[in-house]
Design a protein around this motif. Sequence first.
Motif: not given
Length: 700
Positions: A82, A107-108, A115, A139
């Motif tokens: 992201c 969202e990572t 995350n 994110y």
Amino acid sequence: AATKLASAEKLMYFCTDQLGLEQDFEQKQMPDGKLPVDGFLLCVDVSRGMNRNFDDQLKFVSNLYNQLAKTKKAIVVVLTKCDEGVERYIRDAHAFALGKKNLQVVETSARSNVNVDLAFSTLVQLVDKSRGKAKIIPYFEALKQQSQQIAAAKDKYEWLVSRIVKSYNEAWPNVCRRMQPAAEYQDYVYLEGTHKAKKLFLQHVQRLKQEHVERRRKAYLTLLPQALDALVPDLDEIDHLSRAKAEKLLEAKPDFLKWFVVLEETPWDATSHVDAVDNERIPFDLLETPAAEQLYEAHLEKLRNERKRAEMRRAFRENLESSPFVTPGKPWEEARSFIMNEDFYLWLEESVYMDIYGKHQKQLIDKAKEDFQELLLEYSELFYELELDAKPSKEKMGVIQEVLGEEQRFKALQKLQAERDALILKHIHFVYHPTKETCPSCAACVDARAEQLLGSRFLRPAERHHKNQAPSDSVDRINLVILGKDGLARELANEIRALCTNDDKYVIEGKMYELALRPIEGNVRLPVNAFQTPTFQPHGCLCLYNSKESLSYVVESIEKSRESTIGRRENHPAQLPLTLILVNKRGDASGETLQSLIQQGQQIASKLQCVFLDPAAAGIGYGRNVNEKQIGQVLKGLLDSKRNLNLVGSTSGLKDAPDADLRIVMCLMCGDPVGADDVLLPILQLQGCRPALAGSGSSM
């Protein structure tokens, strides 16, 4: 239930860094057959990839989801990368998850470590419903929180580094080992990694070195002006030289190595000299820096300004000497407009000119007073008609000023009338009481200089006597007659004894004197009241009175004593220093009576040629009003007179002295070009010259 996987005997996991290097990492293969699976993380790359279509990826993910959904296991959609995500891709991925039974989406960014833990904790919560539901954070919000967390951890880590690392010579392995137990180090390494921790350490070390170098540079630059002042203080020596020649001149100076050091390697801050704290000498290559060049130019400018200021001072003094407007005693405020110009104000403060003017005025005034003293000596006949008390009336002072008024030497002190009148009165006092204390020549008085020469050439009898005595015998003796009527002498004697020590010793100017008092209140012609006895040789006499009768008694007693000793060769009261004191102990006399007693006492003092002290003029009271300081002043005066009469110490030494073979009488004028040294030294330096019998001259 177990879920059958189709990747038997293959590695359970790998990353792109392991491709081709599989043997370098731990080998964990997928088990054969079925494997218990509790949930799936369905990853979707939302970054813009090379030669990759996102829609095709989404179709693949959709087919994969359909297969996974058959297992009835928990599924979480994970959007990866992201930090480089495309907004449309992220939006389409969310739409996909929403259409698939509202799947959870996290969202990572593995690169930013945002995350990643949340994705697994969300899956765990779906598998184990007993766990609290994890809050899914977008994110960018998670990135913001993590940035704040990293910033706080970084601050704490930097504080730890600054506390542990004090020298820029520290090495990372040693420091890392010392910091490992600290929570600040552990938290930052967990968030950012060891590489960034080392980077911050290196930055700190570099900052320490820069600060150290800057401190040394400032110390050298602070010392440089002193070095230039010591080595090249003369403007003429360097004013015409270039920088290169000036540096050569510095190297040639004898004290060059005291201030500078020439290094084999340059620049100085890259050599070991930067760590030589004990060596404060300035690296010579520092002169090539802009800051040192500025200081050199400032040194030149300072020398030029000093020369200009010296020229201004010299021009101002010449202006003073040539100006007809500068006369003795003229205030600065009156003379300023005649002697100052704009150039003077440009270079020096007015206070400097005032100081020069003050010194010039002192020279003018001293010269004018000297000339005026010569004028008074030339008109000596003006002062011969005065009364014996030498106090001229206003009319007589007017006559003196009228006679002298046309003389330029008199007019020169026009602005110093008070000092001019004081000089006249001092001259009158000198005419009637010529002593070295009242001599206008002051330190240049012939009498004073003659005493100094004789004192340096000969030891007085008393001094020889003390020199031959044991060191412990440091007490001299003062024999004092106190003359007074109606108990005055006895009362004052008791007051003086009260100020002495238990053994009748008195301290004058740090020296102990034995004080013998002889109070006399009767007929001095009787042996019991005689001034001098076989065992008592007087050195001075205090005469007390508090009325006309007691004053008459003093006068009669002094005259009787002088008559009874006329013709004797030994010392007698006529030669004694006399002090006449008005005693007003009771305080019952009216102002007119007291003033009358003072006037009568002054007349008698002039007649007897002695010192007169009254309570108003000298501050000496009597009885309970007398104090130690006042008595000490009187005794010191008697001691000085005693020495001048050569009455100090034993008289036995005088009796043994031979008569003089040749007596010389000299008459010298104070201020003459030929001084006492020129006349006396040739005689005193003869080996046969020794003190005369009376101690008043020299004999051969």
